[in-house]
Design a protein around this motif. Structure first.
Motif, PDB file in Angstrom:
ATOM      1  N   HIS A   1     -23.592 -39.171  -7.369  1.00 26.38           N
ATOM      2  CA  HIS A   1     -23.271 -37.742  -7.378  1.00 26.38           C
ATOM      3  C   HIS A   1     -22.984 -37.254  -5.959  1.00 26.38           C
ATOM      4  N   VAL A   2     -23.818 -37.631  -4.995  1.00 23.92           N
ATOM      5  CA  VAL A   2     -23.615 -37.219  -3.605  1.00 23.92           C
ATOM      6  C   VAL A   2     -22.298 -37.782  -3.075  1.00 23.92           C
ATOM      7  N   LEU A   3     -22.013 -39.047  -3.373  1.00 22.54           N
ATOM      8  CA  LEU A   3     -20.748 -39.644  -2.936  1.00 22.54           C
ATOM      9  C   LEU A   3     -19.553 -38.902  -3.535  1.00 22.54           C
ATOM     10  N   TYR A   4     -19.659 -38.555  -4.807  1.00 20.81           N
ATOM     11  CA  TYR A   4     -18.566 -37.840  -5.470  1.00 20.81           C
ATOM     12  C   TYR A   4     -18.344 -36.478  -4.819  1.00 20.81           C
ATOM     13  N   GLU A   5     -19.447 -35.761  -4.569  1.00 22.54           N
ATOM     14  CA  GLU A   5     -19.328 -34.442  -3.935  1.00 22.54           C
ATOM     15  C   GLU A   5     -18.760 -34.564  -2.525  1.00 22.54           C
ATOM     16  N   PHE A   6     -19.229 -35.548  -1.770  1.00 21.73           N
ATOM     17  CA  PHE A   6     -18.715 -35.757  -0.419  1.00 21.73           C
ATOM     18  C   PHE A   6     -17.230 -36.104  -0.463  1.00 21.73           C
ATOM     19  N   SER A   7     -16.857 -36.913  -1.428  1.00 18.44           N
ATOM     20  CA  SER A   7     -15.461 -37.307  -1.591  1.00 18.44           C
ATOM     21  C   SER A   7     -14.577 -36.076  -1.819  1.00 18.44           C
ATOM     22  N   LYS A   8     -15.051 -35.153  -2.656  1.00 13.53           N
ATOM     23  CA  LYS A   8     -14.283 -33.930  -2.917  1.00 13.53           C
ATOM     24  C   LYS A   8     -14.161 -33.080  -1.659  1.00 13.53           C
ATOM     25  N   LEU A   9     -15.256 -32.961  -0.910  1.00 12.20           N
ATOM     26  CA  LEU A   9     -15.258 -32.104   0.283  1.00 12.20           C
ATOM     27  C   LEU A   9     -14.458 -32.707   1.440  1.00 12.20           C
TER      28      LEU A   9
ATOM     29  N   GLY B   1     -12.148 -35.298   1.252  1.00 13.85           N
ATOM     30  CA  GLY B   1     -10.830 -35.823   0.936  1.00 13.85           C
ATOM     31  C   GLY B   1     -10.761 -37.342   1.014  1.00 13.85           C
ATOM     32  N   CYS B   2     -11.904 -38.000   1.299  1.00 13.08           N
ATOM     33  CA  CYS B   2     -11.954 -39.485   1.324  1.00 13.08           C
ATOM     34  C   CYS B   2     -12.115 -39.997  -0.103  1.00 13.08           C
ATOM     35  N   SER B   3     -11.513 -41.136  -0.378  1.00 14.25           N
ATOM     36  CA  SER B   3     -11.718 -41.740  -1.696  1.00 14.25           C
ATOM     37  C   SER B   3     -13.108 -42.367  -1.729  1.00 14.25           C
ATOM     38  N   LEU B   4     -13.662 -42.480  -2.920  1.00 13.15           N
ATOM     39  CA  LEU B   4     -15.011 -43.043  -3.072  1.00 13.15           C
ATOM     40  C   LEU B   4     -15.129 -44.434  -2.467  1.00 13.15           C
ATOM     41  N   GLU B   5     -14.091 -45.241  -2.580  1.00 14.31           N
ATOM     42  CA  GLU B   5     -14.120 -46.614  -2.089  1.00 14.31           C
ATOM     43  C   GLU B   5     -14.202 -46.678  -0.569  1.00 14.31           C
ATOM     44  N   ASN B   6     -13.725 -45.634   0.121  1.00 13.99           N
ATOM     45  CA  ASN B   6     -13.681 -45.640   1.583  1.00 13.99           C
ATOM     46  C   ASN B   6     -14.909 -45.005   2.231  1.00 13.99           C
ATOM     47  N   ILE B   7     -15.836 -44.511   1.422  1.00 16.67           N
ATOM     48  CA  ILE B   7     -17.029 -43.874   1.991  1.00 16.67           C
ATOM     49  C   ILE B   7     -18.082 -44.959   2.241  1.00 16.67           C
ATOM     50  N   THR B   8     -18.293 -45.255   3.503  1.00 15.02           N
ATOM     51  CA  THR B   8     -19.299 -46.243   3.917  1.00 15.02           C
ATOM     52  C   THR B   8     -20.212 -45.581   4.942  1.00 15.02           C
ATOM     53  N   LEU B   9     -21.331 -46.248   5.259  1.00 17.56           N
ATOM     54  CA  LEU B   9     -22.215 -45.703   6.291  1.00 17.56           C
ATOM     55  C   LEU B   9     -21.508 -45.623   7.633  1.00 17.56           C
ATOM     56  N   GLU B  10     -20.650 -46.582   7.898  1.00 13.10           N
ATOM     57  CA  GLU B  10     -19.892 -46.565   9.150  1.00 13.10           C
ATOM     58  C   GLU B  10     -18.966 -45.346   9.192  1.00 13.10           C
ATOM     59  N   LYS B  11     -18.290 -45.096   8.076  1.00 13.65           N
ATOM     60  CA  LYS B  11     -17.389 -43.938   7.999  1.00 13.65           C
ATOM     61  C   LYS B  11     -18.173 -42.635   8.106  1.00 13.65           C
ATOM     62  N   LEU B  12     -19.327 -42.581   7.427  1.00 14.07           N
ATOM     63  CA  LEU B  12     -20.147 -41.375   7.495  1.00 14.07           C
ATOM     64  C   LEU B  12     -20.663 -41.124   8.907  1.00 14.07           C
ATOM     65  N   SER B  13     -21.016 -42.206   9.610  1.00 14.11           N
ATOM     66  CA  SER B  13     -21.520 -42.028  10.979  1.00 14.11           C
ATOM     67  C   SER B  13     -20.433 -41.495  11.915  1.00 14.11           C
ATOM     68  N   GLU B  14     -19.181 -41.850  11.626  1.00 16.12           N
ATOM     69  CA  GLU B  14     -18.069 -41.327  12.435  1.00 16.12           C
ATOM     70  C   GLU B  14     -17.869 -39.834  12.204  1.00 16.12           C
ATOM     71  N   LEU B  15     -18.138 -39.387  10.974  1.00 12.38           N
ATOM     72  CA  LEU B  15     -17.918 -37.990  10.626  1.00 12.38           C
ATOM     73  C   LEU B  15     -19.126 -37.099  10.934  1.00 12.38           C
ATOM     74  N   ALA B  16     -20.298 -37.701  11.067  1.00  6.56           N
ATOM     75  CA  ALA B  16     -21.533 -36.934  11.257  1.00  6.56           C
ATOM     76  C   ALA B  16     -21.665 -36.462  12.698  1.00  6.56           C
TER      77      ALA B  16
END
Length: 108
Positions: free
Chosen positions: A6-14, A16-31
């Motif tokens: 659910h959190v991944l889906y919501e983050f994906s909507k906010l 614009g990243c696809s679910l497959e591209n959301i990784t901890l590395e990607k999240l750390s770049e955005l955080a």
């Protein structure tokens, strides 16, 4: 797992990243800076745990293969006592034993 998805889906909507591209590395770049460091540490810990689990699985695989080899050898050894085999006595005569699996002594 449901909450994570659910959190991944919501983050994906906010984001614009696809679910497959959301990784901890990607999240750390955005955080932000503090969260980024925390996410990088989490990623490092997870990678370390994954490596440890992989090493343990490989060790278990080796132990299982070795154990299976021992069981096969033991079964082969026991088969030699179960199936009828010709037996030569010291006088040269051929005698067969029955399939009882008992050990026979050369002393009568």
């Amino acid at each position: 797992e449901e909450q994570r998805l659910h959190v991944l889906y919501e983050f994906s909507k906010l984001s614009g990243c696809s679910l497959e591209n959301i990784t901890l590395e990607k999240l750390s770049e955005l955080a932000g800076e503090v969260d980024s460091v925390h996410l990088i540490e989490c990623r490092s810990n997870l990678l370390s745990l994954t490596k440890s689990i992989e090493d343990l699985n490989n060790s278990n695989r080796s132990l299982l293969n070795y154990s299976i080899g021992l069981v096969r050898t033991s079964l082969s050894f026991l088969d030699n006592f179960i199936y009828q085999e010709p037996l030569y006595y010291s006088n040269g005569r051929l005698c067969t034993i029955d399939k009882s699996g008992r050990f026979f002594s050369s002393h009568h």
